[in-house]
Design a protein around this motif. Structure first.
Motif, short mmCIF file in Angstrom:
data_model
loop_
_atom_site.label_atom_id
_atom_site.label_comp_id
_atom_site.label_asym_id
_atom_site.label_seq_id
_atom_site.Cartn_x
_atom_site.Cartn_y
_atom_site.Cartn_z
N ARG A 1 -2.20 52.55 64.92
CA ARG A 1 -1.83 51.44 65.81
C ARG A 1 -1.86 50.15 65.01
O ARG A 1 -2.63 50.02 64.05
N PRO A 2 -1.02 49.14 65.35
CA PRO A 2 -0.97 47.91 64.53
C PRO A 2 -2.31 47.22 64.33
O PRO A 2 -2.51 46.58 63.30
N ASP A 3 -3.26 47.34 65.28
CA ASP A 3 -4.56 46.71 65.09
C ASP A 3 -5.52 47.58 64.29
O ASP A 3 -6.64 47.14 63.96
N GLY A 4 -5.14 48.80 63.94
CA GLY A 4 -5.95 49.67 63.12
C GLY A 4 -7.12 50.33 63.81
O GLY A 4 -7.92 51.01 63.16
N LYS A 5 -7.24 50.18 65.12
CA LYS A 5 -8.39 50.75 65.83
C LYS A 5 -8.11 52.13 66.41
O LYS A 5 -9.03 52.78 66.89
N GLU A 6 -6.87 52.56 66.37
CA GLU A 6 -6.52 53.86 66.94
C GLU A 6 -5.51 54.54 66.05
O GLU A 6 -4.68 53.88 65.41
N VAL A 7 -5.57 55.85 66.02
CA VAL A 7 -4.62 56.64 65.26
C VAL A 7 -4.08 57.75 66.16
O VAL A 7 -4.81 58.29 66.99
N ALA A 8 -2.80 58.02 66.04
CA ALA A 8 -2.15 59.06 66.84
C ALA A 8 -1.62 60.15 65.91
O ALA A 8 -1.16 59.86 64.80
N SER A 9 -1.68 61.39 66.36
CA SER A 9 -1.22 62.52 65.57
C SER A 9 -0.47 63.48 66.47
O SER A 9 -0.75 63.61 67.65
N SER A 10 0.51 64.17 65.90
CA SER A 10 1.30 65.16 66.63
C SER A 10 1.12 66.52 65.98
O SER A 10 1.02 66.63 64.75
#
Length: 894
Positions: free
Chosen positions: A521-530
């Motif tokens: 995420r642009p703020d670096g606090k979350e990451v998404a994976s598929s």
């Protein structure tokens, strides 16, 4: 965030098949790209893909002489009628069979289509939506094989048809007393084209073996029994005399072993253009048949050729390489030279300001596109295998790409060269690449050794290797602050590495299936994976814990292949997201994969917001939802059979694709490409996103024109009250705020241009913070087409100076609009820079002349202005036209 993205342009593909046409003014060329039509504006250096789609790949396009109506016909004979000036679809029609030729009459009243061996004359439809706009005027037959070309006489009374049966016929639009269709023979191969001269006294025919017949007619004598036909010749009383067409000359292009693929004749300039199977073209002056020009422009055969109305520009298309060229033969220079990727587009990346888009293809090329114009302005061909991933550095001056050839290359966009090549100690295949925000460290993940390699951008030296994954690495991405890097792998894990502190423990995010993509995420606090089972998982970076899941398998599934025997729901080939990208504000996430759909999700609620179908082209595999069982045979699907018999020539069947092959493969295989999305990326401005698809690079953007979207509106906020506030000098701020609340573009601009520049600093200091983001977005959109450069820059400088603290505290909210401002100011800076470079000597002369006049007049500025005025007229000002679209500028243009 707004989610009403619409298809805006198609890059990466400039020509697929079919014919090319010029607009009546000769400044634009229209090219079919798959089942869409793209218009290349050669004067304004822009390309535009029209918003309509045919059912299958387009084979023929036609434009009325006045440029109002465009007719596009696909492989099955289904036509789409479009109002070309308004870009609006008017009607769809089915000719029942495959169309082999199309041509509009010079007067625009009729158009002729060749449906196999039959000829149909239709009345040109009107410019409005009608129930049955296509009216059949007349139908002809007489050829024994498919018709290849149709051309009209200058008076629109007659037309010529060329055929594979080696003959040319003359037909009349309406029945004429004493005239019957005329057959002209004499060629030994299929006739490519036939044309009348401007005075209709000479006829030219060109065959595929390179023969050119120059035919004329004479009156029939009574003693002659053999009559080839009758041609009308007007005499007193409109009587027609019988004539005989005879071959006066027979010429040859003189290229043994080379076939003529296309030809075009310009009747007013008496020029004959021919494109050949070896990639060369030539220009001959008729009727003397003097060759005046010849050039090799491609490595493969030229499939289409056309000349504009003035006879100066020639357009050529090569289907195998996807090339589109516009050549000015008198000055011997390229007006346009574009080529898409030979194979699929595999990856895409945006520059930091959103002005450029980089694409990598399976052909090993890296192309840089201008997101505004849609043109490719540089191509790098250093890789020897497919490009798997690429990214821009922070300064937007370097593109880094990874390839299956075992190299990671860095390209300088200022000098257009490959200045760094990174390689691992042992040869590996790289599947992903990432660069830290500072641009100092380059990381690449391998597909066969499951390791991550690090290099220094400055020195090019190998720094370190990160090992631990037990499967191929699918994606690498740096955290926005540059403190860590996330890697996804087929070993069911996502790992968070601290590149600069190896003592820290590597975080492992466990999954239940192979991980195909990862994104911060642009703020670096979350990451998404598929994952391979169609899920999108969200993780808290600080706690390394899962915060949410999206079951996207059913959302992205859809479409059946031509050989499938199961329905899409029961298909064993599951759909999944192979690429993920957050929006600029981090509120939404977009995903694409091996499907015709691209899905947009809301991050907070984890629900599907919109689903985009990237193509409706049934020439691709995986588009249809329901298959017809009659198309399935014991040998397979009928769609996979080659039944059109186009490759009857020996050289057409020869496949010389393998290196070192001399005889070639003599079989022709018909393979349908499968629709899929290899990569998706959001623009940093948040106003656009791009998808690397089978069709090419597809761009979706928000509507630039403001729609009625009021904000905190009440009964007192009306255009009348706003204009009353404008008349009071002390109420400028209230008028501006109320216009922003009403959100009517014309009204905001009216108030904006009324405010004097001397009041900008005070108004910006008192400007309400809740309207700041909306106002900055308005200024960014205004700068694209307004010449009030100084006023715009005064507002931007004053707003950022007074409210910089608030903007920094709400970075996620203001980041898209700041990117838009950076993009538009960079564009304006480049335009002004090029303008000044063009006039540097003129400006220097004026300055010196003004200094000398100032010394002579001792500061009398009136004489200075009068003296320098004649020299100011010579300055080039094409890009600095005064914005006079509104009547309420109030003298602000100066």
């Amino acid at each position: 965030m707004r989610t009403d993205f619409k298809f805006s342009n198609l890059c990466g593909t400039v020509y697929k098949q079919g014919n090319l046409i010029f607009t009546p003014d000769g400044y634009s060329v229209i090219s079919p790209v798959g089942n869409r039509v793209t218009v290349f504006d050669l004067k304004n250096n822009k390309s535009e893909t029209l918003p309509f789609e045919n059912d299958k790949n387009i084979t023929h396009i036609g434009l009325t002489p006045n440029g109002n109506l465009l007719l596009s016909i696909d492989e099955d004979g289904k036509a789409v009628l479009v109002n070309f000036r308004r870009r609006a679809e008017l009607h769809r029609f089915n000719f029942k069979k495959s169309v082999t030729a199309l041509s509009f009459s010079p007067n625009g009243k009729f158009f002729v289509v060749a449906v196999g061996k039959q000829i149909e004359i239709w009345r040109t439809p009107g410019f409005t939506r009608e129930f049955a706009p296509f009216i059949l005027h007349r139908k002809y037959s007489g050829h024994y094989d498919d018709i290849t070309h149709i051309s009209w006489s200058s008076d629109s009374r007659f037309f010529l048809t060329s055929s594979k049966d080696m003959t040319t016929k003359i037909y009349s639009t309406d029945p004429i007393d004493g005239f019957s269709p005329n057959t002209l023979s004499g060629h030994r191969d299929a006739v490519v084209g036939a044309w009348f001269s401007d005075d209709m006294k000479t006829l030219y025919t060109v065959s595929k073996d390179g023969a050119v017949c120059i035919r004329k007619y004479r009156k029939k004598h009574v003693a002659e029994d053999l009559v080839f036909g009758e041609f009308p010749k007007t005499e007193s009383g409109d009587r027609f005399v019988k004539t005989i067409w005879f071959t006066e000359q027979r010429q040859y292009f003189g290229m043994p072993g080379v076939r003529v693929q296309c030809a075009q004749f310009h009747s007013k300039a008496q020029l004959l253009i021919a494109g050949f199977s070896n990639g060369t073209f030539g220009i001959w002056e008729m009727p003397e048949f003097n060759q005046i020009h010849s050039l090799s422009i491609s490595q493969n055969k030229i499939n289409a050729a056309v000349i504009n109305a003035s006879g100066e520009w020639l357009a050529f298309g090569s289907a195998k390489l996807g090339q589109l060229l516009v050549w000015e033969w008198q000055s011997e220079s390229y007006i346009l030279k574009q080529q898409g990727h030979y194979h699929d587009v595999s990856c895409v990346a945006y520059s930091g300001d959103g002005q450029y888009i980089a694409t990598g293809g399976d052909d090993g090329k890296v192309k840089i596109w201008n997101s505004s114009s849609g043109y490719c302005f540089v191509t790098f061909s250093d890789h020897t295998s497919s490009v798997t991933d690429l990214t821009f550095t922070k300064g937007n001056q370097v593109v880094v790409s990874a390839s299956m050839d075992g190299t990671v290359r860095a390209y300088d966009l200022m000098r257009y060269r490959n200045f760094r090549t990174f390689m691992s100690p042992n040869p590996v295949q790289f599947s992903s690449v990432a660069v830290d925000p500072s641009g100092e460290v380059v990381c690449a993940g391998s597909q066969d050794t499951f390791e991550i390699f690090l290099w220094s951008m400055q020195t090019g030296k190998y720094l370190d290797m990160l090992s631990g994954h037990e499967g191929p690495i699918s994606r690498l991405v740096f955290r926005p602050d540059g403190l860590s890097i996330a890697s996804s792998s087929w070993d069911h894990t996502v790992r968070l590495w601290d590149v600069f502190d190896r003592t820290r423990v590597v975080e492992r995010l466990e999954h239940t299936a192979e991980v195909l993509a990862v994104s911060y995420r642009p703020d670096g606090k979350e990451v998404a994976s598929s994952t391979l089972d169609g899920q999108i998982l969200f993780w808290d970076v600080a706690k390394a814990s899962q915060t949410g899941t999206v079951e996207g398998r059913r959302d992205i599934s859809g479409g059946r292949k031509s050989g499938d025997k199961q329905t899409a729901e029961n298909s064993t080939s599951g759909k999944s997201f192979s690429s993920l990208a957050y929006s600029a504000d981090g509120t939404t996430i977009i995903g694409g994969g091996n499907s015709k759909y691209v899905c947009l999700y809301d991050v907070k609620s984890k629900i599907l917001v919109r689903k985009f179908q990237i193509s409706h082209n049934q020439s691709l595999d995986g588009i249809k939802e329901i298959l017809n069982s009659r198309n399935m045979t014991e040998a397979g699907a009928i769609d996979q059979f080659d039944s059109d018999n186009d490759a009857s020539d020996f050289e057409s069947r020869q496949d010389m694709a393998l290196p070192g092959v001399r005889s070639g493969d003599l079989s022709k295989r018909k393979v349908k490409k499968e629709v899929r999305t290899r990569g998706v990326k959001f623009a940093p401005t948040g106003r656009q996103w791009a998808a690397a698809t089978t069709e090419g690079l597809m761009l979706y953007s928000l509507d630039d024109t403001f729609i009625f979207d009021p904000f905190e509106l009440d009964e007192d906020v009306t255009p009348k009250t706003i204009r009353e506030l404008m008349k009071r000098k002390s109420e400028y701020l209230r008028a501006l705020v109320n216009s922003l609340r009403l959100n009517e573009n014309y009204l905001i601009r009216e108030v904006y241009q009324t405010i004097p520049p001397t009041s900008v600093a005070l108004l910006a200091k008192q400007f309400p913070l809740k309207y700041l983001e909306r106002f900055l977005r308005f200024i960014a959109s205004l700068m694209d087409h307004s010449q009030l450069i100084e006023l715009n820059m005064c507002w931007i400088t004053a707003l950022l100076s007074n409210h910089g603290t608030h903007i920094k505290a709400n970075t996620a909210k203001f980041q898209p609009v700041l990117r838009s401002l950076q993009k538009v100011t960079t564009s304006v800076h480049n335009e002004l820079g090029s303008l000044c470079d063009d006039n540097v000597y003129t400006l220097g002369y004026i300055i010196n002349r003004c200094k000398r006049n100032n010394d002579q007049t001792n500061g009398d500025t009136s004489e200075l202005i009068l003296t320098s005025a004649p020299f100011l007229e010579g300055i080039k000002d094409d890009s600095m036209e005064v914005d006079s679209g509104d009547d309420d500028n109030d003298g602000m243009e100066e």
